[in-house]
Write an enzyme that holds these catalytic residues in place. Structure first.
Site, PDB file in Angstrom:
ATOM      1  N   CYS A 183      -3.173 -32.348  10.963  1.00 31.77           N
ATOM      2  CA  CYS A 183      -2.622 -33.090  11.973  1.00 31.77           C
ATOM      3  C   CYS A 183      -3.638 -33.656  12.844  1.00 31.77           C
ATOM      4  O   CYS A 183      -3.512 -34.080  13.932  1.00 31.77           O
ATOM      5  CB  CYS A 183      -1.765 -32.030  12.969  1.00 31.77           C
ATOM      6  SG  CYS A 183      -0.481 -31.348  12.266  1.00 31.77           S
ATOM      7  N   PHE A 222     -11.344 -17.374   0.936  1.00 36.11           N
ATOM      8  CA  PHE A 222     -10.796 -16.223   1.102  1.00 36.11           C
ATOM      9  C   PHE A 222     -11.758 -15.165   1.372  1.00 36.11           C
ATOM     10  O   PHE A 222     -11.920 -14.213   0.700  1.00 36.11           O
ATOM     11  CB  PHE A 222     -10.347 -15.718  -0.323  1.00 36.11           C
ATOM     12  CG  PHE A 222      -8.865 -16.708  -0.436  1.00 36.11           C
ATOM     13  CD1 PHE A 222      -7.726 -16.296  -0.138  1.00 36.11           C
ATOM     14  CD2 PHE A 222      -9.077 -17.689  -1.533  1.00 36.11           C
ATOM     15  CE1 PHE A 222      -6.690 -17.178  -0.141  1.00 36.11           C
ATOM     16  CE2 PHE A 222      -7.747 -18.334  -1.704  1.00 36.11           C
ATOM     17  CZ  PHE A 222      -6.684 -18.189  -1.168  1.00 36.11           C
ATOM     18  N   GLU A 235     -13.730  -8.561   3.769  1.00 36.46           N
ATOM     19  CA  GLU A 235     -14.711  -7.520   3.813  1.00 36.46           C
ATOM     20  C   GLU A 235     -14.724  -7.390   2.332  1.00 36.46           C
ATOM     21  O   GLU A 235     -13.976  -7.038   1.695  1.00 36.46           O
ATOM     22  CB  GLU A 235     -14.333  -6.365   4.501  1.00 36.46           C
ATOM     23  CG  GLU A 235     -15.304  -5.335   4.448  1.00 36.46           C
ATOM     24  CD  GLU A 235     -14.792  -3.968   5.153  1.00 36.46           C
ATOM     25  OE1 GLU A 235     -15.415  -2.949   5.193  1.00 36.46           O
ATOM     26  OE2 GLU A 235     -13.687  -4.167   5.902  1.00 36.46           O
TER      27      GLU A 235
END
Length: 290
Positions: free
Chosen positions: A127, A270, A273
């Site tokens: 956007c 991605f 932890e």
């Protein structure tokens, strides 16, 4: 008017390196394709047709004619489907623009409301609007493109800690759940600057604007962390600021990966932890696991 639809590729497979628990493996990942779509308008009398580039939008290919028609209607440029004489994809000889242009021909006698198009829409799948009106003009040129970059070696564990540090610092997101964040970290993983906005592109513009005002550019010895996915526009903005390492908590788009490779930017996705995916690795950045 009958619309002819063309099936386009909306996903792309890329080879990725994954680091998880300090172990490296390779696998084939599936990315959502992000490509530019140029929307052109043709209107006026049959003897004197006027062509105008209305918008370039970053989108996932598919239903492009619907997208173009919907854009023209929601922006108030047309008032109904009956204003349209024809709509079709333009096939270009240039491979990179094949199926990436849609032209909408309006009926003779109908005058489109083009007052809003004086700003020349450039919209992205996240956007943003930045005033570009043709595919060729999307890419901007970074003033730091030819800058010598330092050799950087970073342990993977530094990246693992970044999402939690961003979450702790992002107090507004905790209360609303609706803000995107851009975080600037040094190579040691310390948070230097955090900016937030409902638009991910706005959050990054704020970060770069603050850095520019502070005379901190180029940011070629820093890590940029994006709270969501990595799109073409965000990679381009980062490249303008001389950023050479980008990590995102979400997925990158196909075009983001291609742009990162073109600008020699290390792009990670991605990020969690004990896990990250390396979609592109720059020549100057080495991520170590031992």
């Amino acid at each position: 008017m009958e619309i002819n639809y063309t099936e386009l590729v909306s996903i792309k497979h890329v080879s990725v390196q994954r680091i998880e628990n300090n172990r490296t493996s390779s696998f084939l990942d599936t990315l959502s394709v992000e490509e530019p779509l140029e929307i052109r308008l043709s209107y006026g009398s049959n003897s004197e047709r006027i062509q105008k580039n209305i918008s370039v939008t970053m989108r996932t290919p598919g239903n492009d004619i619907d997208l173009a028609i919907g854009f023209l209607f929601t922006e108030g440029i047309i008032t109904s489907f009956e204003d349209i004489q024809d709509a079709f994809a333009i096939k270009m000889n240039c491979l990179s623009q094949k199926q990436n242009i849609v032209q909408v021909d309006l009926k003779e006698g109908f005058t489109p409301n083009l007052m809003q198009t004086d700003r020349n829409f450039y919209t992205t799948s996240s956007c943003g609007v930045c005033g570009k009106s043709s595919i060729q003009s999307i890419k901007t040129v970074s003033p730091f493109g030819n800058l010598m970059r330092p050799q950087i070696q970073i342990h993977a564990s530094v990246f693992y800690q970044l999402p939690e540090k961003l979450r702790i610092a992002q107090s507004d997101f905790e209360s609303t759940g609706g803000l995107h964040a851009s975080g600037l970290f040094n190579i040691q993983g310390d948070l230097i600057l955090l900016t937030e906005d409902v638009g991910r592109h706005n959050a990054l513009d704020k970060l770069i604007g603050r850095s520019l005002a502070n005379q901190s550019l180029p940011l070629n010895e820093h890590i940029l962390l994006l709270s969501g996915r990595a799109s073409f526009e965000l990679i381009q903005k980062a490249a303008m600021a001389g950023i050479s390492i980008i990590a995102s908590i979400g997925a990158p788009s196909s075009l983001a990966v291609e742009l990162a490779a073109e600008f020699n930017i290390t792009l990670l996705g991605f990020l969690k932890e004990n896990r990250l995916n390396i979609y592109n690795s720059s020549e100057q950045t080495v991520i170590v696991t031992q």
